[in-house]
Design an enzyme around this catalytic site. Structure first.
Site, PDB file in Angstrom:
ATOM      1  N   LYS A  78       0.869  -1.177   0.000  1.00 44.13           N
ATOM      2  CA  LYS A  78       0.000   0.000   0.000  1.00 44.13           C
ATOM      3  C   LYS A  78       0.904   1.225   0.000  1.00 44.13           C
ATOM      4  O   LYS A  78       1.955   1.232   0.659  1.00 44.13           O
ATOM      5  CB  LYS A  78      -0.911  -0.016   1.230  1.00 44.13           C
ATOM      6  CG  LYS A  78      -1.951  -1.138   1.193  1.00 44.13           C
ATOM      7  CD  LYS A  78      -2.995  -0.907   0.114  1.00 44.13           C
ATOM      8  CE  LYS A  78      -4.069  -1.988   0.120  1.00 44.13           C
ATOM      9  NZ  LYS A  78      -5.075  -1.802  -0.930  1.00 44.13           N
ATOM     10  N   ASP A 120      -0.025  -0.122  -4.482  1.00 43.22           N
ATOM     11  CA  ASP A 120      -1.447   0.202  -4.621  1.00 43.22           C
ATOM     12  C   ASP A 120      -1.688   1.546  -3.954  1.00 43.22           C
ATOM     13  O   ASP A 120      -1.512   1.686  -2.738  1.00 43.22           O
ATOM     14  CB  ASP A 120      -2.295  -0.882  -3.951  1.00 43.22           C
ATOM     15  CG  ASP A 120      -3.780  -0.664  -4.197  1.00 43.22           C
ATOM     16  OD1 ASP A 120      -4.153   0.322  -4.867  1.00 43.22           O
ATOM     17  OD2 ASP A 120      -4.581  -1.492  -3.716  1.00 43.22           O
ATOM     18  N   GLU A 161      -0.964   0.341  -8.996  1.00 43.51           N
ATOM     19  CA  GLU A 161      -2.409   0.104  -8.950  1.00 43.51           C
ATOM     20  C   GLU A 161      -3.134   1.379  -8.535  1.00 43.51           C
ATOM     21  O   GLU A 161      -2.800   2.004  -7.523  1.00 43.51           O
ATOM     22  CB  GLU A 161      -2.654  -1.033  -7.955  1.00 43.51           C
ATOM     23  CG  GLU A 161      -4.048  -1.612  -8.002  1.00 43.51           C
ATOM     24  CD  GLU A 161      -4.188  -2.785  -7.040  1.00 43.51           C
ATOM     25  OE1 GLU A 161      -3.165  -3.444  -6.722  1.00 43.51           O
ATOM     26  OE2 GLU A 161      -5.312  -3.042  -6.600  1.00 43.51           O
ATOM     27  N   ASP A 174      -8.098  -0.464 -10.664  1.00 44.38           N
ATOM     28  CA  ASP A 174      -8.845  -1.252  -9.684  1.00 44.38           C
ATOM     29  C   ASP A 174     -10.188  -0.549  -9.435  1.00 44.38           C
ATOM     30  O   ASP A 174     -11.187  -0.868 -10.079  1.00 44.38           O
ATOM     31  CB  ASP A 174      -8.001  -1.367  -8.404  1.00 44.38           C
ATOM     32  CG  ASP A 174      -8.689  -2.143  -7.306  1.00 44.38           C
ATOM     33  OD1 ASP A 174      -9.771  -2.693  -7.544  1.00 44.38           O
ATOM     34  OD2 ASP A 174      -8.155  -2.213  -6.178  1.00 44.38           O
ATOM     35  N   LYS A 232     -12.473  -7.200  -9.501  1.00 45.13           N
ATOM     36  CA  LYS A 232     -13.110  -7.538  -8.225  1.00 45.13           C
ATOM     37  C   LYS A 232     -14.578  -7.846  -8.507  1.00 45.13           C
ATOM     38  O   LYS A 232     -15.330  -6.956  -8.915  1.00 45.13           O
ATOM     39  CB  LYS A 232     -12.950  -6.396  -7.233  1.00 45.13           C
ATOM     40  CG  LYS A 232     -11.496  -6.288  -6.777  1.00 45.13           C
ATOM     41  CD  LYS A 232     -11.254  -5.255  -5.739  1.00 45.13           C
ATOM     42  CE  LYS A 232      -9.825  -5.390  -5.220  1.00 45.13           C
ATOM     43  NZ  LYS A 232      -9.361  -4.179  -4.533  1.00 45.13           N
TER      44      LYS A 232
HETATM   45 MG   LIG Z   1      -6.393  -1.884  -5.057  1.00 45.39          MG
END
Ligand SMILES: [Mg+2]
Length: 371
Positions: free
Chosen positions: A163, A188, A213, A238, A262
């Site tokens: 992250k 991300d 991301e 994403d 997702k």
């Molecule tokens: Mg993500």
């Protein structure tokens, strides 16, 4: 098959430590759970929008209301034999992909159980093993992060995702890259930046990342295309990919070289399969991500991750990483780090454990079609 009974539940499942991302800190994962009954079989579907409108505009509560008031009445008592037929019935309802996804997954589970096939085979998976990466949120120190990466890579995980947000960015990445010069890493950003941050984003090219991301806002497809023209590191979308149409447009304008699919955010397995096929047609990489689902939803992610065009290890977290106690039984976990092996039982292979279902249910509603 005729949809004879429908149950919809809001689920709140406490996690064992706060999960921190660019959106803030959470202490529980919230989802909606749908069961559909037909011909003596029950199909289960879960989607996890979370408890607040941060990752998407929806929450478990808004999804529950739409599911109860608009989706269930459209499908109760109807004959439905495919995901496409279900989506057709739901076409008049805008957005609300998580609510739709829970029904879509429950239908696919029913179809797989009816056909006596494991879900991964019913959806066209190429084998029963999914490749899995490992994700690190913001931790207390770089030492803690380095020790964590050392542990998971030594155990067999093929890549790590970090992250990346203000306060935990270039310096963190430099420390990690220096310690692990050859490791497959991606970051991300969870929409934390804008094009005004271009100098910082251009600096990322020197870290040889597999991808970045979602660097920009969820509705900034044009800006992502602009950014991709000005950096060499591939962009992975994403949050921006909320439907098949968004995926088509992102690909058309060059806004992404990878897509993190997702299933909850795009409306279910039916849409996830379409996006996977689009990626294959256009040479765009794809992989699967989770959103804090229980072992039930996690199994859906794993099944999708076995599809043939998935070309990067997916985010599939073993249940024990987050949950003190899981909703589903059996509790699936990675049998060996870096892989996730699906079993050959019909359907999703996971059903909610009755006591956990009772304890985690915040609200429930049930429908029965007249005979
Ligand atoms: Mg993500």
């Amino acid at each position: 098959m005729k949809i004879e009974r429908i149950s919809i539940r809001r689920i709140c499942n406490p996690i064992n430590r706060p999960y921190v991302t660019a959106f803030g800190s959470q202490s529980a994962f919230n989802s909606i759970l749908v069961s559909l009954e037909s011909g003596g079989l029950t199909g289960w579907g879960e989607a996890a929008p979370g408890g607040g409108p941060f990752f998407s505009p929806y929450t478990d509560e808004t999804s529950f209301c739409i599911a109860r008031d608009f989706i269930a009445p459209r499908i109760l008592g109807r004959e439905i034999s495919s995901g496409a037929e279900l989506q057709e019935l739901l076409q008049g309802i805008r957005g609300n992909e998580f609510a739709k996804a829970a029904f879509d997954v429950a239908l696919w589970d029913l179809l797989a159980r009816q056909d006596q096939l494991p879900l991964y085979r019913r959806i066209g998976g190429s084998g029963n093993v999914a490749r899995v990466g490992y994700t690190f949120g913001v931790l207390n120190s770089y030492d803690e992060l380095l020790a964590g990466i050392e542990k998971v890579t030594a155990s067999g995980y093929p890549r790590v995702k970090l992250k990346f947000c203000p306060g935990w960015e270039l310096e963190m990445l430099a420390v990690v890259r220096a310690a692990f010069p050859a490791l497959t890493i991606h970051i991300d950003c969870n929409s934390a930046y804008t094009l005004a941050d271009l100098p910082l984003l251009q600096e990322l090219d020197r870290f040889h990342l597999a991808m970045i991301e979602q660097p920009l806002r969820h509705n900034d497809l044009l800006d992502h295309a602009e950014l991709q023209r000005r950096i060499t590191t591939p962009i992975c979308l994403d949050e921006s990919i909320t439907s098949v149409q968004e995926a088509e447009q992102a690909i058309r304008i060059g806004a992404a070289r990878f897509i993190n699919i997702k299933y909850g955010r795009v409306g279910g397995i039916t849409a996830a399969l379409q996006i996977h096929a689009l990626c294959g047609e256009h040479g765009i990489g794809c992989w699967l991500g989770g959103m804090g689902e229980s072992s039930l939803g996690t199994t859906v992610v794993a099944a999708l991750a076995t599809l043939p065009n998935v070309n990067y290890p997916s985010d599939i977290s073993p249940a024990e990483k987050f949950y003190v106690r899981n909703l589903g039984t059996p509790v699936l976990s990675t049998d060996r780090p870096g892989t996730y092996t699906l079993r050959e039982e019909p359907g999703l292979d996971v059903v909610p454990e009755p006591d956990a279902l009772r304890d985690f249910t915040v609200a429930a509603v049930h429908f029965e079609a007249p005979c």
